[in-house]
Design a protein around this motif. Sequence first.
Motif, PDB file in Angstrom:
ATOM      1  N   PRO A   1       0.687  -1.089  -0.573  1.00 43.04           N
ATOM      2  CA  PRO A   1       0.012   0.088  -0.086  1.00 43.04           C
ATOM      3  C   PRO A   1       1.272   1.241  -0.233  1.00 43.04           C
ATOM      4  O   PRO A   1       2.017   1.498   0.189  1.00 43.04           O
ATOM      5  N   LYS A   2       0.087   2.263  -0.183  1.00 47.90           N
ATOM      6  CA  LYS A   2       1.180   3.578  -0.015  1.00 47.90           C
ATOM      7  C   LYS A   2       1.061   3.982   1.047  1.00 47.90           C
ATOM      8  O   LYS A   2       0.472   4.592   2.017  1.00 47.90           O
ATOM      9  N   ILE A   3       2.440   3.790   1.868  1.00 48.85           N
ATOM     10  CA  ILE A   3       3.165   3.520   3.490  1.00 48.85           C
ATOM     11  C   ILE A   3       3.182   5.103   3.689  1.00 48.85           C
ATOM     12  O   ILE A   3       3.455   5.739   3.090  1.00 48.85           O
ATOM     13  N   PRO A   4       2.502   5.305   4.464  1.00 50.17           N
ATOM     14  CA  PRO A   4       2.433   6.346   5.134  1.00 50.17           C
ATOM     15  C   PRO A   4       3.380   7.192   5.425  1.00 50.17           C
ATOM     16  O   PRO A   4       4.465   6.122   6.190  1.00 50.17           O
ATOM     17  N   VAL A   5       3.982   8.123   5.579  1.00 48.98           N
ATOM     18  CA  VAL A   5       5.291   8.866   5.341  1.00 48.98           C
ATOM     19  C   VAL A   5       5.421  10.530   5.796  1.00 48.98           C
ATOM     20  O   VAL A   5       4.276  11.487   5.155  1.00 48.98           O
ATOM     21  N   ASP A   6       5.979  11.136   6.821  1.00 48.88           N
ATOM     22  CA  ASP A   6       5.924  12.055   7.371  1.00 48.88           C
ATOM     23  C   ASP A   6       7.707  12.459   6.631  1.00 48.88           C
ATOM     24  O   ASP A   6       8.411  11.479   7.371  1.00 48.88           O
ATOM     25  N   ILE A   7       7.522  14.035   6.405  1.00 49.13           N
ATOM     26  CA  ILE A   7       8.804  14.719   6.315  1.00 49.13           C
ATOM     27  C   ILE A   7       9.212  15.451   6.165  1.00 49.13           C
ATOM     28  O   ILE A   7       8.400  16.469   6.249  1.00 49.13           O
TER      29      ILE A   7
ATOM     30  N   GLN B   1      -3.556  12.855   4.276  1.00 46.96           N
ATOM     31  CA  GLN B   1      -3.818  11.586   4.951  1.00 46.96           C
ATOM     32  C   GLN B   1      -2.823   9.878   4.710  1.00 46.96           C
ATOM     33  O   GLN B   1      -3.196  10.079   5.634  1.00 46.96           O
ATOM     34  N   ASP B   2      -1.924  10.073   4.178  1.00 48.19           N
ATOM     35  CA  ASP B   2      -0.752   9.117   3.695  1.00 48.19           C
ATOM     36  C   ASP B   2       1.149  10.276   3.669  1.00 48.19           C
ATOM     37  O   ASP B   2       1.398   9.567   3.478  1.00 48.19           O
ATOM     38  N   LEU B   3       0.933  11.532   3.464  1.00 46.18           N
ATOM     39  CA  LEU B   3       1.827  12.147   3.166  1.00 46.18           C
ATOM     40  C   LEU B   3       2.224  13.100   4.157  1.00 46.18           C
ATOM     41  O   LEU B   3       1.070  14.600   3.806  1.00 46.18           O
ATOM     42  N   PHE B   4       3.117  13.048   5.068  1.00 49.40           N
ATOM     43  CA  PHE B   4       2.602  14.478   5.549  1.00 49.40           C
ATOM     44  C   PHE B   4       4.085  15.182   5.887  1.00 49.40           C
ATOM     45  O   PHE B   4       5.256  14.944   6.132  1.00 49.40           O
ATOM     46  N   TYR B   5       4.177  16.692   4.886  1.00 49.73           N
ATOM     47  CA  TYR B   5       5.433  16.633   4.386  1.00 49.73           C
ATOM     48  C   TYR B   5       5.521  17.783   4.929  1.00 49.73           C
ATOM     49  O   TYR B   5       4.208  19.508   4.721  1.00 49.73           O
ATOM     50  N   ARG B   6       6.058  18.489   6.004  1.00 49.89           N
ATOM     51  CA  ARG B   6       7.109  19.439   7.015  1.00 49.89           C
ATOM     52  C   ARG B   6       8.587  20.357   7.273  1.00 49.89           C
ATOM     53  O   ARG B   6       9.095  19.928   7.065  1.00 49.89           O
ATOM     54  N   PRO B   7       8.207  21.172   5.564  1.00 46.02           N
ATOM     55  CA  PRO B   7       9.630  22.196   5.418  1.00 46.02           C
ATOM     56  C   PRO B   7       9.254  22.681   6.342  1.00 46.02           C
ATOM     57  O   PRO B   7       8.066  23.490   6.982  1.00 46.02           O
ATOM     58  N   PHE B   8      11.101  23.434   6.756  1.00 50.95           N
ATOM     59  CA  PHE B   8      10.714  24.085   8.414  1.00 50.95           C
ATOM     60  C   PHE B   8      11.340  25.056   8.620  1.00 50.95           C
ATOM     61  O   PHE B   8      12.618  24.421   7.712  1.00 50.95           O
ATOM     62  N   ALA B   9      12.172  25.954   9.117  1.00 48.89           N
ATOM     63  CA  ALA B   9      12.513  27.518   8.673  1.00 48.89           C
ATOM     64  C   ALA B   9      14.163  26.533   9.759  1.00 48.89           C
ATOM     65  O   ALA B   9      14.382  26.829  10.473  1.00 48.89           O
ATOM     66  N   GLY B  10      15.238  26.152   8.432  1.00 47.46           N
ATOM     67  CA  GLY B  10      16.054  25.081   9.817  1.00 47.46           C
ATOM     68  C   GLY B  10      16.795  25.075   8.811  1.00 47.46           C
ATOM     69  O   GLY B  10      16.843  24.441   7.471  1.00 47.46           O
ATOM     70  N   ALA B  11      17.594  23.798   9.264  1.00 47.05           N
ATOM     71  CA  ALA B  11      19.241  23.589   8.604  1.00 47.05           C
ATOM     72  C   ALA B  11      19.057  21.560   8.461  1.00 47.05           C
ATOM     73  O   ALA B  11      18.340  21.519   8.496  1.00 47.05           O
ATOM     74  N   HIS B  12      20.101  21.583   8.083  1.00 49.01           N
ATOM     75  CA  HIS B  12      20.444  20.089   8.206  1.00 49.01           C
ATOM     76  C   HIS B  12      20.011  18.894   9.657  1.00 49.01           C
ATOM     77  O   HIS B  12      21.074  19.221  10.152  1.00 49.01           O
TER      78      HIS B  12
END
Length: 295
Positions: free
Chosen positions: A227-233, A263-274
């Motif tokens: 399935p489309k495995i849920p992922v947080d980035i 739903q199954d993709l949680f994309y979280r760009p944030f103010a910061g670096a590596h």
Amino acid sequence: MRRYRWLALAPLLISLGLAEAASTFPLPAWMCASDNDVVFLGGFEFGEAVPHDPSNGSGGPYPGDESRVITVAGSGTHLIYLYVPLAYTPAHAWPLMLVMHGTVGSGNAPNAARTVRDDWSSVADAGGFIVVSPAANGANGSWDPDLDVPAIFAAIEDTTTRYNIERTRIDMWGYSAGGHLAHALALNNTDYFAAYGVSAGALTQYACTDDGSPPPSCSSLLAGAQPKIPVDIHIGVMDPLYLYYGANEDAARFEAGGWVPEQDLFYRPFAGAHTYTVAQLGEIWTNICPFALGP
């Protein structure tokens, strides 16, 4: 025992889980409530059935930190670190979180494995799950496919024999090189891992390439993942991976492959670096907690 197959394609690290079909099962909200102190009540609560596959393991010390050496056929001994939450009891099965550190320089992998284990420990206490953190065995304190992929799965299976693990809720997180590897392992083992998170990682650094050279192409890998495995980035907008190495396009790659935002993709760009923070680890758990593997 769930099975996996793996394949090393330099410079990629690929693990292929083709043992059996699976589905993603959204869990009832009560199972991820902050005040929930019962992880599984025999698979039911208020009449709601949930997937349930307890390992019924026993004998591991609890609660708290543990270090352990396991032996893997063909690749020798491997060091792993665990955290068992304060509320742990073997009377019911608990989720398991595999965590993987980044590249840290020769000789520093054990300390890095302890660090990410420790960073997850407060989240594990609050969320009610066990943490297992292997130390990488590759050059420069990073991951070697021939040594580490079998060791990672051996570490999980070792943990399931010593603790009562809910096999439908084996999750994963990786930072930096560990995040690159997490993409590869998760997308090729969607019948083994329920959900995963990545901090400061990039899809095209290990799991796939846009043009398929070397293979697989990201489009074919993502389209074929079922399935489309849920992922947080979680990715910093000043991270070189975001600025120069294509991580800024990862959300679009997943969406093109069939994932649905929030739903199954949680994309979280944030103010910061590596980097990552413990607060972000809590956010990752919030997003991936509500999923289990179903039949």
